[in-house]
Design a protein around this motif. Structure first.
Motif, mmCIF file in Angstrom:
data_model
loop_
_atom_site.group_PDB
_atom_site.id
_atom_site.type_symbol
_atom_site.label_atom_id
_atom_site.label_comp_id
_atom_site.label_asym_id
_atom_site.label_seq_id
_atom_site.Cartn_x
_atom_site.Cartn_y
_atom_site.Cartn_z
ATOM 1 N N ASP A 157 0.956 -0.761 0.052
ATOM 2 C CA ASP A 157 -0.068 -0.310 -0.001
ATOM 3 C C ASP A 157 0.605 1.524 0.329
ATOM 4 O O ASP A 157 1.693 1.596 0.991
ATOM 5 C CB ASP A 157 -0.499 0.208 1.221
ATOM 6 N N LEU A 158 0.558 1.595 -1.025
ATOM 7 C CA LEU A 158 1.935 3.678 -1.449
ATOM 8 C C LEU A 158 1.527 4.112 -0.519
ATOM 9 O O LEU A 158 2.773 4.872 -0.497
ATOM 10 C CB LEU A 158 1.933 3.583 -2.636
ATOM 11 N N THR A 159 0.277 3.964 -0.214
ATOM 12 C CA THR A 159 -0.798 6.103 0.719
ATOM 13 C C THR A 159 0.148 5.496 2.102
ATOM 14 O O THR A 159 0.323 6.410 2.734
ATOM 15 C CB THR A 159 -1.629 5.487 1.296
ATOM 16 N N THR A 160 1.181 4.125 2.487
ATOM 17 C CA THR A 160 1.119 4.149 3.986
ATOM 18 C C THR A 160 2.693 4.227 3.856
ATOM 19 O O THR A 160 3.232 4.083 5.484
ATOM 20 C CB THR A 160 0.939 3.067 4.278
ATOM 21 N N MET A 161 3.804 3.911 2.922
ATOM 22 C CA MET A 161 4.924 3.861 2.934
ATOM 23 C C MET A 161 5.595 5.490 2.735
ATOM 24 O O MET A 161 5.060 6.379 2.106
ATOM 25 C CB MET A 161 5.472 3.225 1.413
ATOM 26 N N ALA A 162 6.805 5.126 2.726
ATOM 27 C CA ALA A 162 7.734 6.768 2.949
ATOM 28 C C ALA A 162 8.488 6.867 1.616
ATOM 29 O O ALA A 162 8.386 5.492 0.676
ATOM 30 C CB ALA A 162 8.224 6.688 4.301
ATOM 31 N N GLU A 163 9.043 7.836 1.238
ATOM 32 C CA GLU A 163 9.535 7.837 -0.034
ATOM 33 C C GLU A 163 10.761 6.669 -0.377
ATOM 34 O O GLU A 163 10.488 6.510 -0.699
ATOM 35 C CB GLU A 163 10.315 9.006 0.225
ATOM 36 N N TYR A 164 11.391 6.802 0.167
ATOM 37 C CA TYR A 164 12.812 5.902 0.760
ATOM 38 C C TYR A 164 12.416 4.820 0.824
ATOM 39 O O TYR A 164 13.025 3.626 -0.117
ATOM 40 C CB TYR A 164 13.587 6.514 1.698
ATOM 41 N N GLN A 165 11.221 4.276 1.208
ATOM 42 C CA GLN A 165 10.917 2.451 1.554
ATOM 43 C C GLN A 165 10.206 2.151 -0.332
ATOM 44 O O GLN A 165 10.060 1.745 -1.240
ATOM 45 C CB GLN A 165 9.052 2.839 2.169
ATOM 46 N N ILE A 166 9.602 3.740 -0.966
ATOM 47 C CA ILE A 166 8.851 3.043 -2.298
ATOM 48 C C ILE A 166 9.817 3.571 -3.321
ATOM 49 O O ILE A 166 9.907 2.236 -3.561
ATOM 50 C CB ILE A 166 7.812 3.943 -1.850
ATOM 51 N N ALA A 167 11.093 3.721 -2.830
ATOM 52 C CA ALA A 167 11.756 3.471 -3.599
ATOM 53 C C ALA A 167 13.319 2.517 -3.872
ATOM 54 O O ALA A 167 13.303 1.500 -4.708
ATOM 55 C CB ALA A 167 13.158 4.647 -3.758
ATOM 56 N N HIS A 168 12.785 1.974 -2.330
ATOM 57 C CA HIS A 168 13.990 0.659 -1.873
ATOM 58 C C HIS A 168 13.320 -0.827 -2.582
ATOM 59 O O HIS A 168 13.453 -1.592 -3.278
ATOM 60 C CB HIS A 168 14.258 0.699 -0.551
ATOM 61 N N ALA A 169 11.305 -0.294 -2.629
ATOM 62 C CA ALA A 169 10.414 -0.969 -3.303
ATOM 63 C C ALA A 169 10.586 -1.575 -4.305
ATOM 64 O O ALA A 169 10.352 -2.650 -5.036
ATOM 65 C CB ALA A 169 9.355 -0.932 -2.652
ATOM 66 N N GLY A 170 11.394 -0.704 -5.186
ATOM 67 C CA GLY A 170 11.400 -1.260 -6.716
ATOM 68 C C GLY A 170 10.601 -0.043 -7.326
ATOM 69 O O GLY A 170 10.385 -0.673 -8.225
ATOM 70 N N ILE A 171 10.416 1.487 -7.182
ATOM 71 C CA ILE A 171 10.134 2.241 -8.004
ATOM 72 C C ILE A 171 10.678 3.361 -7.884
ATOM 73 O O ILE A 171 11.513 3.690 -7.121
ATOM 74 C CB ILE A 171 8.367 2.491 -7.446
ATOM 75 N N GLY A 172 11.363 3.843 -9.522
ATOM 76 C CA GLY A 172 12.126 4.718 -9.948
ATOM 77 C C GLY A 172 11.493 5.498 -10.242
ATOM 78 O O GLY A 172 10.651 6.022 -10.979
ATOM 79 N N ARG A 173 11.937 7.167 -9.685
ATOM 80 C CA ARG A 173 11.261 7.807 -10.828
ATOM 81 C C ARG A 173 12.299 8.630 -11.192
ATOM 82 O O ARG A 173 13.509 9.601 -10.594
ATOM 83 C CB ARG A 173 10.632 8.339 -9.700
ATOM 84 N N LYS A 174 12.027 9.775 -12.716
ATOM 85 C CA LYS A 174 13.688 10.211 -13.536
ATOM 86 C C LYS A 174 12.324 11.105 -13.763
ATOM 87 O O LYS A 174 11.464 11.353 -14.068
ATOM 88 C CB LYS A 174 14.168 9.964 -14.608
ATOM 89 N N PHE A 175 12.635 12.968 -13.353
ATOM 90 C CA PHE A 175 12.563 14.089 -13.262
ATOM 91 C C PHE A 175 12.535 15.115 -14.231
ATOM 92 O O PHE A 175 14.102 13.973 -15.586
ATOM 93 C CB PHE A 175 12.442 15.106 -12.535
ATOM 94 N N GLN A 176 11.490 15.540 -15.037
ATOM 95 C CA GLN A 176 11.856 16.217 -16.160
ATOM 96 C C GLN A 176 13.428 16.651 -16.425
ATOM 97 O O GLN A 176 14.374 16.700 -17.189
ATOM 98 C CB GLN A 176 11.185 17.202 -17.105
ATOM 99 N N ARG A 177 13.966 17.146 -15.804
ATOM 100 C CA ARG A 177 15.652 18.378 -15.408
ATOM 101 C C ARG A 177 16.388 17.138 -14.794
ATOM 102 O O ARG A 177 15.718 16.438 -14.144
ATOM 103 C CB ARG A 177 15.147 19.572 -14.393
ATOM 104 N N PRO A 178 16.928 16.511 -16.155
ATOM 105 C CA PRO A 178 17.797 15.580 -15.335
ATOM 106 C C PRO A 178 19.386 16.085 -13.865
ATOM 107 O O PRO A 178 19.285 17.096 -14.031
ATOM 108 C CB PRO A 178 18.830 15.249 -15.896
ATOM 109 N N THR A 179 18.923 14.924 -13.273
ATOM 110 C CA THR A 179 20.319 16.047 -11.967
ATOM 111 C C THR A 179 20.903 14.233 -11.765
ATOM 112 O O THR A 179 21.192 12.611 -11.139
ATOM 113 C CB THR A 179 18.896 14.665 -10.220
ATOM 114 N N VAL A 180 22.075 14.592 -12.105
ATOM 115 C CA VAL A 180 23.079 13.768 -12.073
ATOM 116 C C VAL A 180 23.957 14.293 -11.706
ATOM 117 O O VAL A 180 24.455 15.722 -11.276
ATOM 118 C CB VAL A 180 23.639 13.043 -13.765
ATOM 119 N N PHE A 181 25.758 13.146 -10.719
ATOM 120 C CA PHE A 181 26.623 14.172 -9.839
ATOM 121 C C PHE A 181 27.339 14.670 -10.968
ATOM 122 O O PHE A 181 28.707 13.535 -11.683
ATOM 123 C CB PHE A 181 27.559 12.997 -9.262
ATOM 124 N N GLU A 182 27.280 16.111 -11.788
ATOM 125 C CA GLU A 182 27.850 17.373 -13.369
ATOM 126 C C GLU A 182 29.929 17.017 -12.780
ATOM 127 O O GLU A 182 30.145 16.834 -13.593
ATOM 128 C CB GLU A 182 27.649 17.619 -13.060
#
Length: 281
Positions: free
Chosen positions: A102-127
């Motif tokens: 249930d994603l509504t009960t999970m923190a952002e880091y828990q959701i990321a660790h569970a297997g959901i990855g998000r890429k925003f419109q503006r790239p964020t890399v270690f330049e």
């Protein structure tokens, strides 16, 4: 490199995929997809001071599906992604990853660790770090202090990075500083960084915004290669690009926080409601 790794969130190191010589779909533990859906949203409503950014939104994404989401500005596309990743809590409704999470009960880091990855419109890399180092930093592994202090890439891990470099069209660029890459290459690098985390579901927000025609075409090739190996949700305004990657899959049109239409690309383009509110004549 060790100093950079110390400040990263710890990741579960179980269930690594064997990428070998070809790119394989990663294996995730704990996500029950026996019913065929990787993501299920039902009657999701998000209200901000009385304004409904999402209004009883219902949709589902199948395992291995590439789903394109289109719609006018303000339709609720970004808010929907915010709900899926835990950035925004819905006022009402349910959101499940697989059958049990249930994603509504999970923190952002828990959701990321569970297997959901998000890429925003503006790239964020270690330049200030190389392409290779960016992928190494993003690798799914144990990043607690003690393991990090003695960390050394194995041949298998180096092989995985090489596979991702080839997949995202950056082989030969691994020693280049990320800040020197073109806009499109930075977008590919960020997708590669997400793939290093072995996600089951990728959320891509306008992945070809600002790209040249050649970069857009190569990004379409990349996403078509990922089709079936990951479930992918793509939010995009470039209709030529959407047509290229939608193929025989579904396209979902959002309007005023709800699903206005859904179906194949030709079906959606011919829908009078979609023409009226988004595509125009």
């Amino acid at each position: 490199m060790n100093d950079m790794l110390k400040n990263r969130e710890p990741f579960d190191i179980e269930g690594h995929a064997d990428y070998g010589t070809s790119y394989a779909r990663p294996k995730q533990e704990g996500v029950d997809t026996t019913h065929g859906a990787i993501l299920y949203l039902e009657d999701i409503t998000v209200s901000f001071d009385g304004f409904k950014a999402l209004n009883k939104l219902t949709l589902d994404i199948s395992v291995g599906e590439l789903r394109c989401i289109i719609g006018p500005n303000g339709a609720g596309k970004t808010t929907m992604m915010d709900v899926i990743t835990g950035k925004t809590r819905p006022t009402s409704g349910t959101a499940f990853f697989g059958q049990t999470m249930d994603l509504t009960t999970m923190a952002e880091y828990q959701i990321a660790h569970a297997g959901i990855g998000r890429k925003f419109q503006r790239p964020t890399v270690f330049e200030q770090h190389t392409v290779f180092e960016n992928l190494e930093l993003a690798m799914k592994m144990d990043k607690r202090v003690k393991p990090t202090l003695f960390f050394k890439l194995t041949s298998e891990q180096k092989g995985r990075i090489d596979d991702i470099l080839k997949l995202v069209r950056l082989n030969g660029q691994e020693h280049r500083l990320a800040g020197l890459l073109s806009h499109g290459q930075k977008q590919w690098l960020e997708i590669g960084m997400l793939l290093m985390q072995e996600p089951q579901l990728l959320l891509l927000d306008e992945p070809v915004a600002g790209m040249s025609d050649a970069e857009t075409a190569r990004t379409a090739e990349l996403l078509n290669e990922l089709r079936g190996k990951h479930s992918i949700m793509v939010v995009e305004h470039d209709m030529a690009f959407v047509t290229e990657i939608a193929r025989d899959g579904k396209v979902t049109v959002l309007h005023e926080g709800s699903v206005l239409a859904e179906g194949g690309m030709q079906q959606v383009q011919a829908d009078e409601r979609v023409i009226e509110v988004y595509l125009g004549r």
